[in-house]
Scaffold this motif. Sequence first.
Motif, PDB file in Angstrom:
ATOM      1  N   GLU A  86      -4.277  11.379  -6.747  1.00 46.36           N
ATOM      2  CA  GLU A  86      -4.908  11.156  -5.447  1.00 46.36           C
ATOM      3  C   GLU A  86      -4.499  12.183  -4.399  1.00 46.36           C
ATOM      4  O   GLU A  86      -5.147  12.303  -3.368  1.00 46.36           O
ATOM      5  CB  GLU A  86      -4.588   9.743  -4.941  1.00 46.36           C
ATOM      6  CG  GLU A  86      -5.169   8.656  -5.833  1.00 46.36           C
ATOM      7  CD  GLU A  86      -5.083   7.285  -5.186  1.00 46.36           C
ATOM      8  OE1 GLU A  86      -5.296   7.191  -3.960  1.00 46.36           O
ATOM      9  OE2 GLU A  86      -4.816   6.309  -5.905  1.00 46.36           O
ATOM     10  N   THR A 105       0.051   8.426  -8.205  1.00 41.91           N
ATOM     11  CA  THR A 105      -0.708   8.635  -6.968  1.00 41.91           C
ATOM     12  C   THR A 105      -0.627  10.097  -6.541  1.00 41.91           C
ATOM     13  O   THR A 105      -1.618  10.694  -6.119  1.00 41.91           O
ATOM     14  CB  THR A 105      -0.173   7.730  -5.846  1.00 41.91           C
ATOM     15  OG1 THR A 105      -0.277   6.363  -6.243  1.00 41.91           O
ATOM     16  CG2 THR A 105      -0.960   7.938  -4.559  1.00 41.91           C
ATOM     17  N   THR A 155       4.218   4.324  -9.859  1.00 37.92           N
ATOM     18  CA  THR A 155       2.983   4.408  -9.092  1.00 37.92           C
ATOM     19  C   THR A 155       2.966   5.613  -8.159  1.00 37.92           C
ATOM     20  O   THR A 155       1.953   6.323  -8.086  1.00 37.92           O
ATOM     21  CB  THR A 155       2.767   3.113  -8.301  1.00 37.92           C
ATOM     22  OG1 THR A 155       2.598   2.031  -9.221  1.00 37.92           O
ATOM     23  CG2 THR A 155       1.542   3.205  -7.409  1.00 37.92           C
ATOM     24  N   GLN A 206       0.832  -1.197   0.000  1.00 36.09           N
ATOM     25  CA  GLN A 206       0.000   0.000   0.000  1.00 36.09           C
ATOM     26  C   GLN A 206       0.867   1.247   0.000  1.00 36.09           C
ATOM     27  O   GLN A 206       1.976   1.239   0.531  1.00 36.09           O
ATOM     28  CB  GLN A 206      -0.924  -0.007   1.224  1.00 36.09           C
ATOM     29  CG  GLN A 206      -1.919  -1.142   1.220  1.00 36.09           C
ATOM     30  CD  GLN A 206      -2.736  -1.202   2.491  1.00 36.09           C
ATOM     31  OE1 GLN A 206      -2.200  -1.275   3.590  1.00 36.09           O
ATOM     32  NE2 GLN A 206      -4.052  -1.155   2.360  1.00 36.09           N
ATOM     33  N   GLN A 207       0.365   2.313  -0.606  1.00 45.07           N
ATOM     34  CA  GLN A 207       1.086   3.582  -0.677  1.00 45.07           C
ATOM     35  C   GLN A 207       0.897   4.388   0.611  1.00 45.07           C
ATOM     36  O   GLN A 207      -0.205   4.500   1.143  1.00 45.07           O
ATOM     37  CB  GLN A 207       0.556   4.409  -1.857  1.00 45.07           C
ATOM     38  CG  GLN A 207       0.909   3.846  -3.215  1.00 45.07           C
ATOM     39  CD  GLN A 207       2.352   4.113  -3.583  1.00 45.07           C
ATOM     40  OE1 GLN A 207       2.789   5.254  -3.628  1.00 45.07           O
ATOM     41  NE2 GLN A 207       3.089   3.048  -3.826  1.00 45.07           N
ATOM     42  N   GLY A 257      -4.423   3.507  -1.384  1.00 40.95           N
ATOM     43  CA  GLY A 257      -4.610   2.436  -2.363  1.00 40.95           C
ATOM     44  C   GLY A 257      -3.587   1.328  -2.185  1.00 40.95           C
ATOM     45  O   GLY A 257      -2.649   1.426  -1.403  1.00 40.95           O
ATOM     46  N   SER A 258      -3.785   0.235  -2.917  1.00 39.75           N
ATOM     47  CA  SER A 258      -2.883  -0.912  -2.830  1.00 39.75           C
ATOM     48  C   SER A 258      -2.390  -1.286  -4.214  1.00 39.75           C
ATOM     49  O   SER A 258      -2.961  -0.876  -5.237  1.00 39.75           O
ATOM     50  CB  SER A 258      -3.598  -2.102  -2.187  1.00 39.75           C
ATOM     51  OG  SER A 258      -4.678  -2.527  -2.992  1.00 39.75           O
ATOM     52  N   GLU A 259      -1.316  -2.075  -4.256  1.00 38.23           N
ATOM     53  CA  GLU A 259      -0.746  -2.501  -5.520  1.00 38.23           C
ATOM     54  C   GLU A 259      -0.132  -3.879  -5.367  1.00 38.23           C
ATOM     55  O   GLU A 259       0.340  -4.246  -4.283  1.00 38.23           O
ATOM     56  CB  GLU A 259       0.309  -1.507  -6.003  1.00 38.23           C
ATOM     57  CG  GLU A 259       1.416  -1.238  -4.998  1.00 38.23           C
ATOM     58  CD  GLU A 259       2.343  -0.102  -5.412  1.00 38.23           C
ATOM     59  OE1 GLU A 259       2.086   0.537  -6.436  1.00 38.23           O
ATOM     60  OE2 GLU A 259       3.336   0.115  -4.700  1.00 38.23           O
TER      61      GLU A 259
END
Length: 265
Positions: A161, A157, A153, A120-121, A219-221
């Motif tokens: 975001e 982000t 990413t 996750q960020q 968010g997740s990745e």
Amino acid sequence: MPLRRAILAGLTALALVPFAGRASDLPDLGGRTVTVVTENAYPPLQFVDPKSGKAIGWEYDAMNDIAKRLNFKVEYQNTSWDAMIQAVSDGQYNIGMTGITIKDERKDKVDFSDPYMRSQQFMLVRGDESRFTDAKSFAALESGLIGAQPGTTPFYTAVYEVLDGNEQNPRIKLMETFGATVQALKTGDVDLVLTDGTAGKGYVDASNGGLKLIGEPLGSEDFGFIFAKGSDLVAPINAAIAAMKADGTMDALNKTWFLDYKMGQ
């Protein structure tokens, strides 16, 4: 959710993926040499140990284990992130590993393995930062600057975001490596770096209070290894990843690098 719990929750979810076969069913690659390229700038996934000068990390341990299971020899190479996907796509290297997020748009150039990790960020800031505590309050701080590598990413982000959706926003300072963004943060040239929890935790642990992670996950990745399109290595690597999830190897690696290992100690 606290950082460590967030990381382990994601890792545990992936570790529960079932594996239908047994280790003895894995392909034998006959001792062939496989060239694996990385950036060595993403602790604790892969980085140069400041004490020994050796390249170490979760991904090195995982790849070495995969090589033993599949009977191939690993030759490690190093390149920058911005060159890696194209270089693997062109066949200069067989596999790329550097915490690469699985994205549909990247699949036009490379094939991905199955996910081996979910992360996750988070927002990485200096330890004494008090002007903002989350993405909303950072966006409102008009003087606040973000350091990011283009095409990553964290960059997207930051754009979509945290800020206003403008990829040319002057508040984003572009840099060649993730390490450079963290150094710029330390020196005060930028005020925020976005990072997945794995790398962020490594930098925080090594900072002696100079850095911290704030805010909620953005968010997740899922991370995967990359290959040239049509590579015959994808299926064997996927089988090895599944076997490692099934027999507890992934859990052991996660414990070693996310709980036990302390950067700089």
